[in-house]
Enzyme design. Structure first.
Site: not given
Ligand code: ATP
Ligand code: MG
Length: 562
Positions: A36, A261, A271
């Protein structure tokens, strides 16, 4: 965790092998990385990028870069650009497969109309707080909305009115009509569309209703023909909902696979929290070298190879755990040891005068660029009567185990001569200068009579030295899990000493030929890189990591006690 290379395939690759074996997707492997664009990517995202693009490479499949841009209030073009740069920098290529969820808004709307027509979605007038109250809890069932039994015709009209801008924000939503008593809360008539009069970075003002993540995400994967939709564990209990939507629509179905994760000690990986640190000025922007963002790590001097190796070595699993920051640093060091050229630089300079060296003489001495890589060759470094050494490399009154320069002692100055300290010049208690002599017969650093010295120190020729500002970084937080401490704000645990700026450093002239982001080693000090804020007469250098490998020590101790 992380200490051994995974020897067998991880469970995701096993699933893919099995699907190829049963020909589930006609031999296709098609993954995606779906960020995102509401912030910069962090090392957790790097794990997901390496996994999705890595799998596509290994299986000769495809991987899409798809921006999951369904929330116009938090998303920005700057983030889109940074994410594209990060993926490219990590060494991956989406070729012609750059997609935006917003490109599918029309299609998603048509699908919603289809569900309404099938009697499986309805427009609800309940305010948001009542909707969540009616949702129930894990132990109590939810309650039906009084608007749940509207006719299909009325629902179609109201949805059209929502889309046409006839409703205010929050006035109405479209909900799936599933079952308010199901144990899985995600299945209790989840919201599909909300009214939101906001300008979208891509579709501008075309829409005033926006799809919810849970409605949109599975559709995006389906539309793109993704075979294996890899996501983190939190989405495990959303999977039945994604399946329900795709089943009712009778459209193509990807396989969702959840993995744990990445969490890293002494930092944060959300984020929302990163945004706070950036917006409230706790750090200097998204690419601050102290942040676990990919842009921060690039600026800090981490190489993409080392991040890829790190992601590979931590592996993928089903259980959430925290990886030690030291392990990431170990991977960074390991790679830089092979690839980085060595130079000499003095962070905290102490002037040395070689009293028996001719006043107007200078010479060029040969130095090895990288002992780990003979093809990196050699370079010439200037030597003269006035030098700088590291203040720490001299002690007037040393303890027993101090083998570096002290009054009357001879040491080797790297690549040059044996040097003996004859006199200490002081201003009060402060040591301001050393008067030393050199032995001309020891050129190159070896004595023809075979006598030995106990240490070798680095130095820079004073008249040739370039001034530099060096930034030393330490952990951003004082405790291993700043985000997990109940009843506390994570910012309470920020390390006040995470950045130290040294303004009076002296480095060898070759450094001037380097470009921003170039990585190198200062002998005996650590790995460094040129900061992009460097200006013609203002060299700024970031310390990437010190040479001391605490992780290697931990492994050593584990081995000994095993
Ligand atoms: P955050 O939780 O940091 O706000 P998010 O998961 O909302 O991040 P996205 O932009 O939705 O961020 O993530 C894009 C991809 O990265 C998704 O498929 C998510 O599963 C993966 N991802 C995000 N954080 C991690 C992590 N800590 N380890 C592994 N994969 C991750
Ligand atoms: Mg997300």
């Amino acid at each position: 965790m992380g200490t051994t290379e995974p020897e067998s395939k991880d469970f995701i690759r096993e699933i893919i092998d099995e699907d190829l074996h049963t020909n589930k997707y006609q031999g296709r492997v098609h993954t995606r990385f779906p960020p995102e664009p509401n912030g910069y990517l962090h090392i957790g995202h790097a794990k997901s990028i390496c996994l999705n693009f890595g799998i596509a490479e290994e299986y000769r499949g495809l991987c899409n870069l798809r921006f999951d841009d369904t929330n116009p209030t938090k998303e920005e073009q700057e983030y889109v650009e940074s994410i594209k740069n990060n993926v490219t920098w990590l060494g991956f290529n989406w070729e012609d497969r750059l997609f935006f969820a917003s490109d599918y808004f029309d299609q998603m709307y048509d699908y919603a109309v289809q569900l309404v027509k099938q009697g499986q979605a309805y427009v609800d007038d309940l305010p948001p707080d009542i909707i969540s109250e009616y949702r129930g809890t894990l132990t109590t069932p939810g309650k039906n909305s009084p608007y749940r039994e509207r006719s299909i015709e009325e629902n179609l009209q109201l949805l059209e009115a929502m889309k046409a801008g006839k409703c205010a924000d929050g006035e109405k939503v479209l909900r799936a009509k599933i079952d308010m008593a199901l144990p899985n809360l995600n299945m209790r008539d989840p919201i599909m569309y909300r009214v939101l009069h906001a300008t979208h970075h891509n579709t501008k003002d075309k829409w005033c209703i926006y799809p919810m993540y849970d409605w949109a995400h599975g559709l995006e994967d389906s539309i793109e023909g993704i075979t294996h939709s890899i996501c983190t564990l939190e989405f495990e209990n959303h999977r039945p909902l994604y399946d329900w939507f795709l089943d009712q629509l009778k459209v193509y179905h990807p396989q969702q696979i959840e993995f744990a994760r990445l969490n890293l000690s002494y930092t944060i990986m959300s984020k929302r929290m990163l945004l706070q640190l950036v917006n409230d000025g706790y750090v200097n922007g998204w690419d601050d070298p102290r942040l676990p963002t990919i842009s921060g790590m690039q600026r800090r001097g981490y190489s993409p190879e080392s991040i890829r190796t790190f992601c590979k070595r931590i592996g993928v699993g089903k259980v959430n755990s925290t990886v030690d920051y030291e392990f990431l640093e170990h991977c960074v060091r390991d790679e830089l040891n092979k690839s980085a050229s060595r130079y000499m630089g003095v962070l905290n300079p102490l002037k040395v005068i070689i009293t028996n060296y001719p006043d107007d003489q200078e010479e060029q001495l040969e130095a090895i660029n990288n002992p780990e890589n003979p093809s990196a060759g050699t370079r010439m470094i200037p030597f003269s009567k006035e030098l700088y050494i590291e203040h720490d490399d001299f002690m007037e009154d040393p303890p027993k185990k101090f083998f570096r320069l002290t009054p009357g002692r001879e040491v080797r100055f790297r690549y040059s001569y044996f040097i003996t300290c004859e006199k200490v010049i002081k201003n009060g208690a402060d040591i301001v200068e050393l008067h030393c002599t050199y032995d001309p017969d020891t050129k190159g650093g070896y004595a023809p009579d075979g006598r030995k010295v106990k240490s070798t120190i680095h130095w820079v020729s004073a008249p040739h030295a370039i001034d530099a500002e060096v930034h030393l970084y330490d952990r951003l937080f004082n405790i291993p899990d700043p985000a997990g401490k109940k009843g506390h704000d994570f910012k309470e645990f920020l390390n006040e000493q995470s950045l130290e700026i040294l303004k009076n450093c002296k480095v060898e002239p070759t450094i001037q030929t380097l470009k921003p982001f170039n990585r190198f080693q200062f002998e005996r000090l650590g790995y460094f890189c040129i900061d992009p804020d460097t200006k013609p007469k203002h060299l700024v250098i970031n310390r990437t990591v010190t040479l001391r490998d605490t992780w290697a020590k931990i492994i050593q101790q584990e081995k000994q006690s095993a």
